[in-house]
Design a protein around this motif. Structure first.
Motif, PDB file in Angstrom:
ATOM      1  N   VAL A  25      25.968  82.872 -17.437  1.00 50.66           N
ATOM      2  CA  VAL A  25      24.684  82.764 -16.737  1.00 50.66           C
ATOM      3  C   VAL A  25      24.316  81.288 -16.541  1.00 50.66           C
ATOM      4  O   VAL A  25      23.913  80.875 -15.446  1.00 50.66           O
ATOM      5  N   ARG A  26      24.511  80.484 -17.579  1.00 40.97           N
ATOM      6  CA  ARG A  26      24.208  79.039 -17.455  1.00 40.97           C
ATOM      7  C   ARG A  26      25.099  78.390 -16.392  1.00 40.97           C
ATOM      8  O   ARG A  26      24.647  77.582 -15.582  1.00 40.97           O
ATOM      9  N   LEU A  28      26.546  79.848 -13.823  1.00 44.70           N
ATOM     10  CA  LEU A  28      26.142  80.291 -12.483  1.00 44.70           C
ATOM     11  C   LEU A  28      24.909  79.518 -12.012  1.00 44.70           C
ATOM     12  O   LEU A  28      24.857  79.035 -10.877  1.00 44.70           O
ATOM     13  N   ARG A  29      23.936  79.390 -12.934  1.00 45.51           N
ATOM     14  CA  ARG A  29      22.706  78.667 -12.564  1.00 45.51           C
ATOM     15  C   ARG A  29      23.009  77.225 -12.210  1.00 45.51           C
ATOM     16  O   ARG A  29      22.431  76.669 -11.280  1.00 45.51           O
ATOM     17  N   GLY A  30      23.930  76.640 -12.962  1.00 47.26           N
ATOM     18  CA  GLY A  30      24.344  75.255 -12.706  1.00 47.26           C
ATOM     19  C   GLY A  30      24.944  75.091 -11.315  1.00 47.26           C
ATOM     20  O   GLY A  30      24.995  73.997 -10.763  1.00 47.26           O
ATOM     21  N   ARG A  31      25.413  76.206 -10.753  1.00 41.82           N
ATOM     22  CA  ARG A  31      25.983  76.157  -9.399  1.00 41.82           C
ATOM     23  C   ARG A  31      24.995  76.649  -8.355  1.00 41.82           C
ATOM     24  O   ARG A  31      25.385  76.990  -7.242  1.00 41.82           O
ATOM     25  N   GLY A  32      23.743  76.767  -8.786  1.00 37.48           N
ATOM     26  CA  GLY A  32      22.701  77.162  -7.832  1.00 37.48           C
ATOM     27  C   GLY A  32      22.635  78.654  -7.558  1.00 37.48           C
ATOM     28  O   GLY A  32      21.998  79.091  -6.606  1.00 37.48           O
ATOM     29  N   GLU A  34      21.321  82.302  -8.571  1.00 36.33           N
ATOM     30  CA  GLU A  34      20.294  82.923  -9.400  1.00 36.33           C
ATOM     31  C   GLU A  34      20.942  83.998 -10.247  1.00 36.33           C
ATOM     32  O   GLU A  34      21.522  84.949  -9.715  1.00 36.33           O
ATOM     33  N   ALA A  35      20.881  83.810 -11.561  1.00 35.28           N
ATOM     34  CA  ALA A  35      21.583  84.733 -12.457  1.00 35.28           C
ATOM     35  C   ALA A  35      20.700  85.085 -13.642  1.00 35.28           C
ATOM     36  O   ALA A  35      19.855  84.280 -14.055  1.00 35.28           O
ATOM     37  N   ARG A  36      20.881  86.252 -14.176  1.00 39.44           N
ATOM     38  CA  ARG A  36      20.124  86.710 -15.339  1.00 39.44           C
ATOM     39  C   ARG A  36      21.035  87.378 -16.352  1.00 39.44           C
ATOM     40  O   ARG A  36      21.931  88.130 -15.978  1.00 39.44           O
ATOM     41  N   TYR A  37      20.753  87.107 -17.615  1.00 35.77           N
ATOM     42  CA  TYR A  37      21.435  87.775 -18.717  1.00 35.77           C
ATOM     43  C   TYR A  37      20.641  89.023 -19.078  1.00 35.77           C
ATOM     44  O   TYR A  37      19.407  88.992 -19.132  1.00 35.77           O
ATOM     45  N   TYR A  88      19.786  88.662  -7.333  1.00 36.01           N
ATOM     46  CA  TYR A  88      20.314  88.040  -8.553  1.00 36.01           C
ATOM     47  C   TYR A  88      21.733  88.513  -8.877  1.00 36.01           C
ATOM     48  O   TYR A  88      22.105  89.641  -8.553  1.00 36.01           O
TER      49      TYR A  88
END
Ligand code: TMP
Length: 196
Positions: A25-26, A28-32, A34-37, A88
């Motif tokens: 998740v981190r 994915l977010r770092g690549r812009g 939107e992700a959720r665990y 997401y």
């Protein structure tokens, strides 16, 4: 992305699902993206009941199968579907195949467990973090690797591997060092996002 993607991470106890899921998740977010665990069992009413039952007397495995299926539909309705609707990438730490493998092994009637879970959407990507039960149990501090548990998890793993053979889950060797496991998982997810 018009509609999101559901990625599930599966495996026997101690496979590293939570660590990999959170890191994914981190990443994915770092690549812009939107992700959720999220995880199962959930913190909702059926999940809480399951956790409570796990601490008490042995529960009929068929009842457990019903409750895990109920918790999954709750999870889908309250958490997963709304997030997917907003585009997401949802990373679930255990999902459908946990029931197929664990309850398939404990109830001994995989067809019935599949039927119970008929209304749960398939994940867009299911990854099996595959470790031998003795390796997984050995990683869990505080929980001794009891023979009975190891034997059970051996059967759970066999069911998981059946879904790998069918092409429903992708197997990643999770006995390798964490960095290698993570980069393999990230590579698979990257390919998926490229196609999506
Ligand atoms: P956890 O160790 O990932 O928190 O999961 C709790 C336990 O619940 C674990 O032993 C696996 C079990 N489980 C099932 O038996 N069936 C299911 O469908 C799920 C989601 C979990």
């Amino acid at each position: 992305m018009a509609s999101g993607l559901l990625i599930s991470l599966e495996g026997v106890d101690g496979a590293g699902k939570t660590t990999i899921a959170r890191r994914l998740v981190r990443w994915l977010r770092g690549r812009g993206v939107e992700a959720r665990y999220t995880r199962e069992p959930t913190g909702g009413p059926y999940g809480r009941l399951l956790r409570r039952l796990a601490h008490g007397r042995r529960v009929d495995p068929r009842v457990e199968a019903l409750l895990f299926a109920a918790d999954r539909l709750y999870h889908l309705e309250r958490v997963v579907e709304p997030l997917l609707g907003e585009g997401y990438v949802v990373v679930s730490d255990r999902y459908l195949h946990s029931s197929l493998a664990y309850q398939g092994a404990s109830v001994g009637d995989l067809g019935w467990v599949e039927e119970l879970n008929r209304f749960a959407r398939r994940p867009d990507l299911g990854i099996l973090l595959d470790v031998r039960p003795e390796v997984g149990l050995g990683r869990l501090r505080g929980r001794r690797s009891r023979f009975e548990r190891e034997e059970f998890l051996g059967r759970v793993r066999e069911v998981y591997l059946r879904y790998v053979d069918r092409g429903d889950l992708l197997r990643v060797d999770a006995e390798k060092p964490l960095e290698e496991v993570f980069s393999e998982v990230a590579g698979i997810v990257e390919d998926l996002l490229r196609l999506a």
